[in-house]
Design a protein around this motif. Structure first.
Motif, PDB file in Angstrom:
ATOM      1  N   GLN A 427       2.523   6.151   2.465  1.00 39.64           N
ATOM      2  CA  GLN A 427       3.432   5.518   1.578  1.00 39.64           C
ATOM      3  C   GLN A 427       4.756   5.294   2.679  1.00 39.64           C
ATOM      4  O   GLN A 427       5.474   4.194   2.504  1.00 39.64           O
ATOM      5  N   LYS A 436       7.730  -1.922   0.892  1.00 39.19           N
ATOM      6  CA  LYS A 436       8.286  -1.128  -0.014  1.00 39.19           C
ATOM      7  C   LYS A 436       9.597  -0.588   0.419  1.00 39.19           C
ATOM      8  O   LYS A 436       9.705  -0.462   1.587  1.00 39.19           O
ATOM      9  N   GLN A 440      11.214   3.546  -3.369  1.00 39.37           N
ATOM     10  CA  GLN A 440       9.825   3.370  -4.142  1.00 39.37           C
ATOM     11  C   GLN A 440       8.992   4.404  -3.114  1.00 39.37           C
ATOM     12  O   GLN A 440       8.033   4.708  -3.928  1.00 39.37           O
ATOM     13  N   ALA A 441       8.851   3.989  -1.714  1.00 39.22           N
ATOM     14  CA  ALA A 441       7.801   4.766  -1.160  1.00 39.22           C
ATOM     15  C   ALA A 441       8.083   6.467  -1.292  1.00 39.22           C
ATOM     16  O   ALA A 441       6.891   7.007  -1.335  1.00 39.22           O
ATOM     17  N   LYS A 443       9.202   8.078  -3.823  1.00 41.94           N
ATOM     18  CA  LYS A 443       8.772   8.409  -5.181  1.00 41.94           C
ATOM     19  C   LYS A 443       7.180   8.154  -5.541  1.00 41.94           C
ATOM     20  O   LYS A 443       6.808   9.197  -5.872  1.00 41.94           O
ATOM     21  N   ASP A 444       6.675   7.147  -4.952  1.00 44.77           N
ATOM     22  CA  ASP A 444       5.224   7.039  -5.045  1.00 44.77           C
ATOM     23  C   ASP A 444       4.513   8.106  -4.338  1.00 44.77           C
ATOM     24  O   ASP A 444       3.463   8.777  -4.356  1.00 44.77           O
ATOM     25  N   GLN A 446       5.343  11.246  -3.562  1.00 47.14           N
ATOM     26  CA  GLN A 446       5.559  12.359  -4.454  1.00 47.14           C
ATOM     27  C   GLN A 446       4.561  12.372  -5.380  1.00 47.14           C
ATOM     28  O   GLN A 446       3.876  13.682  -5.648  1.00 47.14           O
ATOM     29  N   GLU A 447       4.539  11.496  -6.146  1.00 43.13           N
ATOM     30  CA  GLU A 447       3.527  11.199  -7.136  1.00 43.13           C
ATOM     31  C   GLU A 447       1.946  11.531  -6.647  1.00 43.13           C
ATOM     32  O   GLU A 447       1.310  12.192  -7.444  1.00 43.13           O
ATOM     33  N   LYS A 448       1.802  10.679  -5.675  1.00 45.69           N
ATOM     34  CA  LYS A 448       0.210  10.616  -5.174  1.00 45.69           C
ATOM     35  C   LYS A 448       0.093  12.365  -4.651  1.00 45.69           C
ATOM     36  O   LYS A 448      -1.005  12.750  -4.592  1.00 45.69           O
ATOM     37  N   GLU A 451      -0.762  14.505  -7.518  1.00 41.74           N
ATOM     38  CA  GLU A 451      -1.876  14.407  -8.118  1.00 41.74           C
ATOM     39  C   GLU A 451      -2.921  15.187  -7.290  1.00 41.74           C
ATOM     40  O   GLU A 451      -3.946  15.779  -7.747  1.00 41.74           O
TER      41      GLU A 451
END
Length: 457
Positions: A427, A436, A440-441, A443-444, A446-448, A451
Motif C-alpha cells: 500500500q 493512492k 488512503q494508503a 487506511k487500506d 491497516q484494514e488489510k 484481515e
C-alpha cells in the motif's frame, strides 16, 4: 553473515501459528507426566522450580551459517566447556539460515527433535515460545539475566500459549544501528556532515536536499519501504500493533500518514532510484559505486565498503541514527541462544548456553577480525576493545559509536509476519507511485493488515 538492523529480512518471518496437539507446557517439579509442545519431557524441564541435575550427557548445539567462517572459535568454546564438565559432550551442527529456517525449525520442534541449544532470531523464538518448545530460562535459572544489558534481556521476552510473557532466550550478539554516508555527495547537496539529524523526518529532509542537488546523477537512498517498515515507525514510537499483537493500530497515529507522504514525495523528486521500489537489494552495491549517498545502517557495512571500494571508504562518514521520539538509539533485536524444553539433558544444555553467552566468550568472538558484531553483556561492552578506540577511520568510529549506544539502546523491534508486512508495504508503494493518497494508503494498509491478523488468530 548479516548482523544488523533485522527489520525486513529477519523480522519479516514472524510467528507461524502452530497447531500441534498439546501445545504449551504442563507438568512440573511436583511429579506426574510432563510435556512440552506435545513432546514427553523430564518433569524438571517445565513448570515451576529451578532446573537441577548433573551436567552430564551429550547435547546438540545448532548455529546459523557460522561454521564455515568461525569453526576454530566455536570448536574452542566447546572444548573449553567439555574440559570444565568432563561428563558433557557437545555436538555442533550448522543451519544454512535460509528463508525456510522458521518453518523447518518449527517442524523439528513438532517432531520432538529440536536441537538442545539453538541459535534463534526473534520471529522463530516467538513461534516456539508460543507453542511451548523452549525452556523458561527466567524460571529455570533466576540468575540468568545478570550478565546482560537490561534492554537486551527484556528483548528476549516472548508470550507463551496463555499470553504470559516469559524469558525463553539468552541475548547473544547484535549489530547495532548507525548512519553511513558519502561525505562528498552530502557536501555537494549542502547537507551538514558534522552532525546527524535527530529525527526520521529530519533525515528525510536531507534526502530531499540530495535529490534536488543530484538531479538523477546519484541518489539519497533506496526506495523499497520494506527496509523501513516497521523500523522507522519503531524509532518514531509509532505503535504498529496493539499491545496484544492482534490488531494493527498504526493508522491511529497521524505521523504515519506524514511518513508515507514523505516517502511518496522523495520518490517523486528523485531521491531514490525508480527501479528500486520493489527491489530487495540493499544500498551496498550502489553505495560502493558512489551512486547512493547513504549506505546501510548495519555497522558491518563499513567494513564491506573498506574491502570492496577503498576510494568510497575514504569518503565515508558515520553518525548516530536519529533518536527521534524514542529518545534513544534502537538496536533492533539481537540474535539469541535458546534451550529446548524437549532436551533430554537440559542441565547440560542450559549450562552450555550460559557458557557460550557469558562475557568472556562474547568479548572473545567480537574481537575476531572476521566478524563485525557487538556483544549483549554489560561487561563486554565496557571492554577496552570497544571503549579505547583512537582511530579516526570510519570503522573505528562506528565500533565506538555503536558500543556506546548499546549500553542504553532500546530493543523495541516490532515483529510482523511476511503477509502483514507485505500488505502494508504494498500500500505504501502504491502511494509512492502516486496511485493512492497517503491517507488512503495508510487506511487500506491497516484494514488489510487487520484481515490477516484476524485470520491468524
Amino acid at each position: 553473515m548479516r548482523a544488523g538492523r533485522l527489520t525486513a529480512s529477519v523480522a519479516g518471518i514472524i510467528a507461524l501459528t502452530l497447531t500441534a496437539a498439546g501445545c504449551g507446557l504442563s507438568g512440573g517439579s511436583d511429579g506426574g507426566d510432563a510435556t512440552a509442545g506435545g513432546c514427553k519431557v523430564d518433569k524438571g524441564n517445565v513448570g515451576s522450580g529451578k532446573l537441577t541435575g548433573d551436567v552430564k550427557g551429550q547435547i546438540t548445539f545448532q548455529t546459523t551459517n557460522l561454521k564455515k567462517d568461525f569453526g576454530d572459535f566455536f570448536n574452542g568454546v566447546i572444548k573449553d566447556f567439555e574440559k570444565a564438565h568432563p561428563g558433557a559432550k557437545v555436538k555442533w551442527i550448522d543451519d544454512p539460515g535460509d528463508n525456510t529456517f522458521t518453518s523447518r525449525t518449527v517442524a523439528d520442534a513438532q517432531a520432538c527433535t529440536l536441537p538442545d541449544v539453538i541459535n534463534l532470531n526473534a520471529p522463530t523464538a516467538t513461534a516456539l515460545t508460543k507453542a511451548g518448545y523452549l525452556l523458561d530460562l527466567g524460571t529455570k535459572d533466576p540468575d540468568a539475566a545478570k550478565p546482560f544489558v537490561p534492554s537486551f534481556w527484556k528483548s528476549g521476552t516472548f508470550k507463551d500459549a496463555e499470553g504470559t510473557s516469559i524469558h525463553t532466550v539468552l541475548p547473544w550478539y547484535t549489530g547495532g544501528v548507525l548512519i553511513t554516508y558519502n561525505k562528498d555527495l552530502l557536501s555537494k547537496a549542502g547537507v551538514d556532515t558534522t552532525k546527524s539529524p535527530t529525527s526520521i523526518f529530519g533525515l528525510f529532509a536531507d534526502y530531499e536536499k540530495v535529490a534536488k542537488a543530484a538531479k538523477g546523477k546519484y541518489y539519497a537512498t533506496m526506495a523499497n519501504p520494506i527496509w523501513r517498515i516497521p523500523a522507522d515507525w519503531d524509532q518514531m514510537n509509532i505503535k504498529t500493533l496493539s499491545s496484544d499483537g492482534k490488531s494493527a493500530v498504526f493508522a491511529n497515529d497521524p505521523r504515519t500518514v506524514q511518513w508515507v507522504a514523505w516517502m511518496a514525495k522523495l520518490y517523486k523528486e528523485g531521491a531514490m532510484p525508480k527501479d528500486s521500489l520493489s527491489s530487495s537489494n540493499d544500498p551496498s552495491t550502489l553505495y560502493s559505486q558512489g551512486k547512493v549517498a547513504y549506505g546501510s545502517t548495519n555497522p558491518s557495512f563499513v567494513r564491506f565498503v573498506k574491502q570492496n571500494s577503498p576510494s568510497v571508504y575514504a569518503k565515508t562518514g558515520v553518525g548516530q541514527q536519529p533518536y527521534d521520539a524514542l529518545g534513544k538509539a534502537s538496536a533492533g533485536a539481537p540474535q539469541y541462544i535458546s534451550v529446548a524444553a524437549t532436551s533430554k539433558h537440559a542441565p547440560v544444555a542450559l549450562s552450555f548456553a550460559e557458557f557460550l553467552t557469558d562475557a568472556e566468550n562474547q568479548t572473545a568472538w567480537c574481537k575476531d577480525p572476521d566478524v563485525v558484531i557487538f556483544p549483549t553483556t554489560t561487561e563486554s561492552l565496557n571492554d577496552p576493545f570497544f571503549q579505547d578506540v583512537t582511530g579516526s577511520d570510519p570503522f573505528s568510529q562506528a565500533r565506538k559509536l555503536v558500543a556506546d549506544q548499546l549500553k542504553t539502546a532500546s530493543t523495541n523491534q516490532t515483529n510482523l509476519s511476511p503477509a502483514v508486512q507485505n500488505a502494508i508495504v504494498s500500500q505504501v508503494q502504491l502511494a509512492m507511485q502516486g496511485k493512492k493518497s497517503a491517507e488512503q494508503a495508510v487506511k487500506d494498509a491497516q484494514e488489510k493488515a487487520n484481515e490477516l491478523l484476524k485470520q491468524a488468530g
